[in-house]
Write an enzyme that holds these catalytic residues in place. Structure first.
Site, short mmCIF file in Angstrom:
data_model
loop_
_atom_site.label_atom_id
_atom_site.label_comp_id
_atom_site.label_asym_id
_atom_site.label_seq_id
_atom_site.Cartn_x
_atom_site.Cartn_y
_atom_site.Cartn_z
CB CYS A 154 10.66 28.67 119.54
SG CYS A 154 12.35 28.48 120.16
CG HIS A 209 11.48 28.48 114.73
ND1 HIS A 209 11.07 29.72 115.18
CD2 HIS A 209 12.30 27.99 115.69
CE1 HIS A 209 11.63 29.97 116.36
NE2 HIS A 209 12.38 28.93 116.69
CD GLU A 213 8.70 30.73 112.71
OE1 GLU A 213 9.59 31.14 113.49
OE2 GLU A 213 8.06 29.69 112.91
#
EC number: 6.3.5.3
Length: 231
Positions: free
Chosen positions: A88, A204, A206
């Site tokens: 991002c 994302h 994660e």
């Protein structure tokens, strides 16, 4: 060999702890924070530039973070073949510093988007994707300026070199405008450099690692990277 992840922390980062938690606590990888004013990458084998709003996105996304002291070290690390992942805002920083081609524009809708998004794995043979094992994955997105753009010559080059890694798609892997959340050129969600050791992606991963959250496709990206060190 057990590789070490270094998660860079900028003023305004808000996904640094998410990345650290997923890598360290969920996937149990050796992980350490790196403050943006440091030049020592602490022996890291993989550098993560996390999402957030580095320096409050003043001027434009990633424009000031690109000049942080740590980025000189990250640039040299990448140029020498080190693995770098920009997520991002981290992707935006990689574009600003020139490790990846193109620019990031404001979302076509002029609205912030936050939702789970299907991604077509466009290139399955990179160090970031070689262990994913499926053509479509689902990972959250959350951004206001994720509209990837490049001029016609650059676009032709990155697609010809198989540098496009992910595209926004349907659950079935259809790449159409209606599945594009931000207006990104050719539905591009993630790209890599020519050497294929630096990747930037707007979604994302994660935030899709912990089974408790019911989504683990993001972990497949990090597991692919780990495989590069165990072979």
């Amino acid at each position: 060999m057990k590789p070490k992840f270094g998660v860079v922390v900028f003023p305004g980062s808000n996904c640094d702890y998410d990345a650290y938690y997923s890598l360290k606590k969920v996937l149990h990888y050796n992980t350490e924070f790196i403050w943006h004013k440091e030049k020592d990458l602490k022996g890291s084998d993989v550098i993560i530039l996390p999402g957030g709003f580095s320096y409050g996105d003043y001027l434009r996304t990633g424009a000031i973070a690109r000049f942080s002291p740590v980025m000189d070290s990250v640039f040299s690390f990448a140029e020498n073949g080190g693995i770098v992942i920009g997520i991002c805002n981290g992707f935006q920083i990689l574009l600003e510093i020139g490790l990846l081609p193109g620019v990031m524009l404001q979302n076509e809708s002029l609205k912030f988007v936050c939702k789970d998004q299907y991604l077509l794995v466009e290139n399955e043979s990179t160090i970031f994707t070689n262990k994913i094992g499926k053509k479509v994955i689902k990972i959250p997105i959350k951004h206001g300026e994720g509209n990837y753009y490049a001029d016609a010559e650059t676009l032709k080059e990155i697609e010809g070199n198989n540098q496009v890694i992910f595209k926004y798609s349907s659950k079935e892997g259809k790449v159409e405008k209606k599945f594009n959340p931000n207006g990104s050129l050719n539905n591009i969600a993630g790209i890599c450099n020519r050497k294929k050791n630096v990747m930037g992606l707007m979604p994302h991963p994660e935030n899709a690692c912990d089974p408790i959250l019911g989504k683990t496709d993001g972990a497949l990206i990090f597991k692919s990277v780990i495989e590069n060190f165990t072979n």
